[in-house]
Write a protein that holds these residues in place. Structure first.
Motif, PDB file in Angstrom:
ATOM      1  N   ALA A  35       0.826  -1.203   0.000  1.00  0.00           N
ATOM      2  CA  ALA A  35       0.000   0.000   0.000  1.00  0.00           C
ATOM      3  C   ALA A  35       0.869   1.266   0.000  1.00  0.00           C
ATOM      4  O   ALA A  35       0.572   2.235  -0.709  1.00  0.00           O
ATOM      5  CB  ALA A  35      -0.925  -0.005   1.217  1.00  0.00           C
ATOM      6  N   VAL A  36       1.945   1.253   0.782  1.00  0.00           N
ATOM      7  CA  VAL A  36       2.853   2.405   0.819  1.00  0.00           C
ATOM      8  C   VAL A  36       3.512   2.599  -0.542  1.00  0.00           C
ATOM      9  O   VAL A  36       3.664   3.726  -1.041  1.00  0.00           O
ATOM     10  CB  VAL A  36       3.910   2.221   1.921  1.00  0.00           C
ATOM     11  CG1 VAL A  36       4.970   3.319   1.846  1.00  0.00           C
ATOM     12  CG2 VAL A  36       3.249   2.225   3.293  1.00  0.00           C
ATOM     13  N   TRP A  37       3.901   1.478  -1.163  1.00  0.00           N
ATOM     14  CA  TRP A  37       4.532   1.545  -2.491  1.00  0.00           C
ATOM     15  C   TRP A  37       3.569   2.162  -3.509  1.00  0.00           C
ATOM     16  O   TRP A  37       3.958   3.045  -4.284  1.00  0.00           O
ATOM     17  CB  TRP A  37       4.950   0.143  -2.920  1.00  0.00           C
ATOM     18  CG  TRP A  37       5.544   0.079  -4.294  1.00  0.00           C
ATOM     19  CD1 TRP A  37       4.898  -0.074  -5.480  1.00  0.00           C
ATOM     20  CD2 TRP A  37       6.937   0.178  -4.623  1.00  0.00           C
ATOM     21  NE1 TRP A  37       5.772  -0.083  -6.523  1.00  0.00           N
ATOM     22  CE2 TRP A  37       7.033   0.073  -6.032  1.00  0.00           C
ATOM     23  CE3 TRP A  37       8.090   0.341  -3.865  1.00  0.00           C
ATOM     24  CZ2 TRP A  37       8.262   0.120  -6.692  1.00  0.00           C
ATOM     25  CZ3 TRP A  37       9.313   0.382  -4.542  1.00  0.00           C
ATOM     26  CH2 TRP A  37       9.380   0.277  -5.926  1.00  0.00           C
ATOM     27  N   LEU A  38       2.323   1.703  -3.526  1.00  0.00           N
ATOM     28  CA  LEU A  38       1.333   2.252  -4.462  1.00  0.00           C
ATOM     29  C   LEU A  38       1.061   3.723  -4.181  1.00  0.00           C
ATOM     30  O   LEU A  38       0.872   4.517  -5.109  1.00  0.00           O
ATOM     31  CB  LEU A  38       0.030   1.452  -4.374  1.00  0.00           C
ATOM     32  CG  LEU A  38       0.063   0.030  -4.939  1.00  0.00           C
ATOM     33  CD1 LEU A  38      -1.263  -0.668  -4.672  1.00  0.00           C
ATOM     34  CD2 LEU A  38       0.357   0.058  -6.427  1.00  0.00           C
ATOM     35  N   LEU A  39       1.042   4.097  -2.897  1.00  0.00           N
ATOM     36  CA  LEU A  39       0.792   5.489  -2.545  1.00  0.00           C
ATOM     37  C   LEU A  39       1.912   6.391  -3.041  1.00  0.00           C
ATOM     38  O   LEU A  39       1.655   7.456  -3.619  1.00  0.00           O
ATOM     39  CB  LEU A  39       0.642   5.622  -1.029  1.00  0.00           C
ATOM     40  CG  LEU A  39       0.437   7.043  -0.488  1.00  0.00           C
ATOM     41  CD1 LEU A  39      -0.898   7.604  -0.972  1.00  0.00           C
ATOM     42  CD2 LEU A  39       0.497   7.048   1.040  1.00  0.00           C
ATOM     43  N   LEU A  40       3.160   5.976  -2.842  1.00  0.00           N
ATOM     44  CA  LEU A  40       4.306   6.813  -3.181  1.00  0.00           C
ATOM     45  C   LEU A  40       4.555   6.872  -4.683  1.00  0.00           C
ATOM     46  O   LEU A  40       4.926   7.929  -5.215  1.00  0.00           O
ATOM     47  CB  LEU A  40       5.565   6.311  -2.462  1.00  0.00           C
ATOM     48  CG  LEU A  40       5.585   6.447  -0.941  1.00  0.00           C
ATOM     49  CD1 LEU A  40       6.861   5.846  -0.371  1.00  0.00           C
ATOM     50  CD2 LEU A  40       5.454   7.905  -0.524  1.00  0.00           C
ATOM     51  N   PHE A  41       4.386   5.747  -5.373  1.00  0.00           N
ATOM     52  CA  PHE A  41       4.801   5.671  -6.762  1.00  0.00           C
ATOM     53  C   PHE A  41       3.643   5.558  -7.751  1.00  0.00           C
ATOM     54  O   PHE A  41       3.885   5.436  -8.957  1.00  0.00           O
ATOM     55  CB  PHE A  41       5.747   4.485  -6.955  1.00  0.00           C
ATOM     56  CG  PHE A  41       6.999   4.602  -6.148  1.00  0.00           C
ATOM     57  CD1 PHE A  41       8.015   5.462  -6.530  1.00  0.00           C
ATOM     58  CD2 PHE A  41       7.162   3.869  -4.988  1.00  0.00           C
ATOM     59  CE1 PHE A  41       9.166   5.581  -5.780  1.00  0.00           C
ATOM     60  CE2 PHE A  41       8.311   3.977  -4.227  1.00  0.00           C
ATOM     61  CZ  PHE A  41       9.318   4.837  -4.625  1.00  0.00           C
TER      62      PHE A  41
END
Length: 310
Positions: A35-41
């Motif tokens: 989820a953090v990866w999708l949010l950032l990138f």
């Protein structure tokens, strides 16, 4: 007999309630990195892209941009660059079709005919990935050079005349700096993305089904279209998507192998962002291209109707 009267029962409500709650939290912790990866990138860059597409078109890099929710940027960008947009979809479609024909033959040969050479052939398919994308594209400038043997052979067999009739080359019998060169570069660079999904799908086909088609007096061609090809449709759909989507937004092949008459939408977006500093138009073009590709992919997958992808 031992009496249990008067002994209070042991309550298990706390323990049973704690386990499900702990399991739920474990699931959330597991998906947190993704989820953090999708949010950032993905989410944040996508928001920034949409925001830039709604900037005041009168702004600039020097004076700055203001968020004015100028939806007219989309209309202006489409009207101004609809030629490059249509050309990008056409080149990507032709490259995808060529990759499908060539890649299917190659994947079929690896899956059913390679034997002990199967692993070696798969390595050869992915070997170009060990070389820079830019170097692979530049090599096609040498292959399609005006004084090269490829152009000489094409002229000798009048292939350049045929390509000129269908609009893929110019009148001076060149292959470089033509639509043919751009499509050839796209086909070469994205061919592995077609071969690998096709091979994975063909590898799962039960050979006994193909033999059964022959036992039922089906010709090899009829058996292919009735048995082999339908069973390989998940690979066809996956391969065409993996090829068409990046090819439609590519700008390297058109920049190095094409000319001013073969510019794709990726070239325009890259120039608007990095050279002209027109973020509003560049963002609008990017969103338009994204919407078109998403709509086309959804319609294509729904039409193909493969259960593994829908």
């Amino acid at each position: 007999m031992t009496s249990t009267a008067g002994v209070p029962p042991v309550s298990t409500d706390d323990t049973t309630a704690a386990k499900p709650r702990g399991r739920k939290l474990t699931g959330y912790w597991l998906i947190l990195p993704g989820a953090v990866w999708l949010l950032l990138f993905f989410v944040i860059p996508f928001y920034s892209l949409v925001a830039s597409s709604l900037f005041d078109p009168k702004g600039s890099v020097l004076t700055g941009y203001e968020m004015t929710w100028h939806v007219g940027n989309y209309v202006d960008a489409f009207n101004q660059y609809k030629g490059q947009l249509g050309r990008s979809l056409l080149y990507a479609g032709l490259a995808t079709l060529t990759c499908l024909v060539v890649g299917y033959v190659l994947a079929y040969a690896i899956a059913f005919k390679a034997g002990r050479w199967k692993n070696l052939m798969l390595v050869l398919v992915i070997a170009p990935f060990f070389t820079s994308f830019l170097l692979r594209t530049l090599s096609w400038k040498l292959i399609l050079a005006d004084d090269g043997w490829v152009v000489g052979v094409a002229q000798a067999i009048h292939l350049t005349d045929v390509l000129n009739i269908i609009g893929l080359t110019t009148t001076d019998d060149r292959l470089l700096a033509t639509p043919f060169a751009v499509i050839a570069g796209l086909t070469y660079n994205f061919l592995p993305f077609m071969v690998l999904p096709l091979y994975a799908s063909l590898e799962k086909v039960d050979i006994r089904l193909i033999e059964a088609a022959g036992d039922l007096y089906a010709s090899p061609m009829r058996g292919f279209f009735k048995v082999t090809f339908p069973l390989s449709l998940p690979g066809v759909v996956a391969g065409t998507l993996l090829t068409f989507i990046p090819a439609a937004g590519d700008y390297v092949n058109a920049q190095l192998l094409g000319s001013t008459n073969t510019k794709m939408i990726g070239n325009s977006i890259q120039s608007l962002f990095t050279t002209q500093g027109d973020y509003a138009t560049a963002g609008a073009l990017s969103v338009i291209l994204m919407v078109i590709i998403v709509a086309a992919v959804m319609a294509y997958v729904r039409t193909a109707g493969t259960e593994e992808l829908v």
